[in-house]
Write an enzyme that holds these catalytic residues in place. Structure first.
Site, short mmCIF file in Angstrom:
data_model
loop_
_atom_site.label_atom_id
_atom_site.label_comp_id
_atom_site.label_asym_id
_atom_site.label_seq_id
_atom_site.Cartn_x
_atom_site.Cartn_y
_atom_site.Cartn_z
N LYS A 1 -6.03 -4.92 -0.36
CA LYS A 1 -6.99 -4.11 -1.12
C LYS A 1 -8.11 -5.02 -1.62
O LYS A 1 -7.88 -6.20 -1.85
CB LYS A 1 -6.29 -3.43 -2.31
CG LYS A 1 -5.05 -2.62 -1.96
CD LYS A 1 -5.39 -1.34 -1.26
CE LYS A 1 -4.12 -0.52 -1.01
NZ LYS A 1 -4.41 0.76 -0.34
N LYS B 1 -9.37 -1.71 0.32
CA LYS B 1 -9.15 -1.40 1.73
C LYS B 1 -10.41 -1.58 2.56
O LYS B 1 -10.34 -1.86 3.75
CB LYS B 1 -8.59 0.01 1.88
CG LYS B 1 -9.50 1.12 1.35
CD LYS B 1 -8.96 2.49 1.70
CE LYS B 1 -7.72 2.84 0.92
NZ LYS B 1 -7.24 4.21 1.21
N HIS C 1 0.98 4.04 11.21
CA HIS C 1 0.55 4.71 9.98
C HIS C 1 0.38 6.19 10.28
O HIS C 1 -0.05 6.57 11.36
CB HIS C 1 -0.75 4.11 9.44
CG HIS C 1 -1.01 4.49 8.02
ND1 HIS C 1 -1.51 5.73 7.66
CD2 HIS C 1 -0.83 3.82 6.85
CE1 HIS C 1 -1.63 5.80 6.34
NE2 HIS C 1 -1.21 4.65 5.82
N HIS D 1 5.36 4.93 8.19
CA HIS D 1 5.34 5.27 6.76
C HIS D 1 6.12 6.56 6.55
O HIS D 1 5.97 7.52 7.30
CB HIS D 1 3.89 5.42 6.29
CG HIS D 1 3.16 4.12 6.25
ND1 HIS D 1 2.72 3.55 5.08
CD2 HIS D 1 2.82 3.26 7.24
CE1 HIS D 1 2.13 2.40 5.35
NE2 HIS D 1 2.18 2.20 6.66
#
Length: 475
Positions: free
Chosen positions: A175, A177, A294, A327
């Site tokens: 981060k 991002k 993802h 995820h």
């Protein structure tokens, strides 16, 4: 007119519209081991009987159309049609039903998730006779599973590649991002890996933007990986996002990652598409790369309880298409995930066999035969106080990913990574000693704080942070 043509056009054919249930509602049907079975949550329009609604779903997702056509006589509808074979009312819901549909295997192209979804959910969701429609689960037959490669490597091969056993893996999303230069990005990667994490990660929307082109990012991240490995003696990785505007560009990025010698790449499988994902998974298996997946955009499809598609279906599709990580929510963080339902699809990702269990949202018994398992990734609003619960809920075969929970440490990135690694090691040791993580979790973390100032500082920062909202994804 020849006698043959006369027969096709006239015998058994009557133009017009007929009820779907006359052809596609077959409660006497005995399902076959080779059928793909689907459980749909159906909300019919007022006045539409559930039998007609269920039959309409079966028809419109297989061989049916809105009217009788004479070319029906040129094939065997009984062989190819979908069948609504059972209907259950949904407890506690008015005018809502679970309709079970069986599809013959010949309707689907081998090894193509794209074709499977185009058939089952491609058109029927806009059907006017339905107020809402949700695909809750699929039973994929072994005969169809064997036409897919599945995950490039799987859980055991990944552990062997990384030489990491007996605990969950630790990750961190870098981060902010978006906005970092490639060199500053690589610096953050190095600090996190040097502090004790196994992986760092590109965010899902990091591709190749003007502030950081993909090739520069790959080079600086590879430098960070090798430097951290040399200093820690552990194998490290960074999920290099290969997602791109074309399949050719995606593969080019994966090729460059392989040339750099890094262990893992990443793909956004829903926005990138199943065809692209399967192509990348095949490349990764052939070239020794792990593949992190993802699920960006999943909530557009799976968030609403009455319409869309449950994530357990997307998870099964990913296991077919190919991915080593995906995820899967957290149960305890900022993103959606009710415990029993989440654990239901986590088991579907990891296990060779899962029994039907409606209390966990599993509508069908599913065998995966020899298909490798997928590591579930817990990420989103988690921090060190969550570590005992995450270790207990997800077990060893998981990736626990802390973005803000690493980079938000008051002393910096490396101390944030140290805090997470210490918390994890303390929880694993306590579990192995027979302690109850659910009951003693906070005590275990506080004890570890006494010999880790980095963990103590993290615990102080995040002691009041909670995300307590009612989960929408319920049975």
């Amino acid at each position: 007119m020849s006698p043959q043509t006369e027969t096709k056009a006239s015998v058994g054919f009557k133009a017009g519209v007929k009820d779907y249930k006359l052809t596609y509602y077959t409660p006497e049907y005995q399902t076959l081991d080779t059928d793909i079975l689907a459980a749909f949550r159906v909300t019919p329009q007022p006045g539409v009987p559930p039998e007609e609604a269920g039959a309409a779903v079966a028809a419109e997702s297989s061989t049916g159309t809105w009217t009788t056509v004479w070319t029906d006589g040129l094939t065997s509808l009984d062989r190819y049609k979908g069948r609504c074979y059972h209907i259950d009312p949904v407890p506690g819901e008015e005018n809502q039903y679970i309709c079970y549909v069986a599809y013959p295997l010949d309707l689907f192209e081998e090894g193509s998730v794209t074709n499977m979804f185009t058939s089952i959910v491609g058109n029927v969701f806009g059907f006017k006779a339905l107020r809402a429609l949700r695909l809750e689960d699929l039973r994929i037959p072994v005969a169809y599973i064997k036409t897919f490669q599945g995950p490039p490597h799987g859980i055991q091969v990944e552990r062997d590649k990384l030489n990491k056993y007996g605990r969950p893996l630790l990750g961190c999303t870098i981060k902010p991002k978006l906005g970092l230069s490639a060199k500053n990005y690589g610096r953050a990667v190095y600090e996190c890996l040097r502090g004790g994490l196994d992986f760092t990660k590109d965010d899902e929307n990091v591709n190749s933007q003007p502030f950081m082109r993909w090739r520069d990012r790959f080079l600086f991240c590879a430098e960070a990986i090798y430097k951290a490995q040399a200093e820690t003696g552990e194998i490290k990785g960074h999920y290099l996002n290969a997602t791109a505007g074309t399949c050719e560009e995606m593969i080019k990025r994966a090729v460059f990652a392989r040339e750099l010698g890094v262990p893992i790449v990443m793909h956004d499988y829903i926005t990138g598409g199943f065809t692209a994902n399967t192509s990348l998974a095949h490349y990764c298996r052939d070239n020794g790369l792990l593949l992190h997946i993802h699920r960006a955009m999943h909530a557009v499809i799976d968030r609403q309880k009455n319409h869309g598609m449950h994530f357990r279906v997307l998870a099964k599709a990913l296991r077919l298409s190919g991915g080593d990580h995906i995820h899967a929510g957290t149960v305890v963080g900022k993103l959606e995930g009710e415990r029993e339902i989440t654990l239901g699809f986590v088991d579907l990702l990891r296990d060779d066999f899962t029994e039907k269990d409606r209390s966990r949202g599993i509508y069908f018994t599913q065998s995966w035969v020899s298909t490798p398992g997928v590591l579930p990734v817990a990420s989103g609003g988690i921090h060190v106080w969550h570590m005992p619960a995450l270790t207990e809920i997800f077990g060893d075969d998981s990736v626990l990913q802390f973005g803000g929970g690493t980079l938000g440490h008051p002393w910096g990135n490396a101390p944030g990574a140290v805090a997470n690694r210490v918390a994890l090691e303390a929880c694993v040791q306590a579990r192995n000693e027979g302690r109850d993580l659910a009951r003693e979790g906070n005590t275990i973390i506080r004890e570890a704080c006494k010999w880790s100032p980095e963990l103590a500082a993290a615990c102080e920062v995040w002691k009041e942070i909670k995300f307590e909202f009612q989960a929408m994804d319920t049975i």
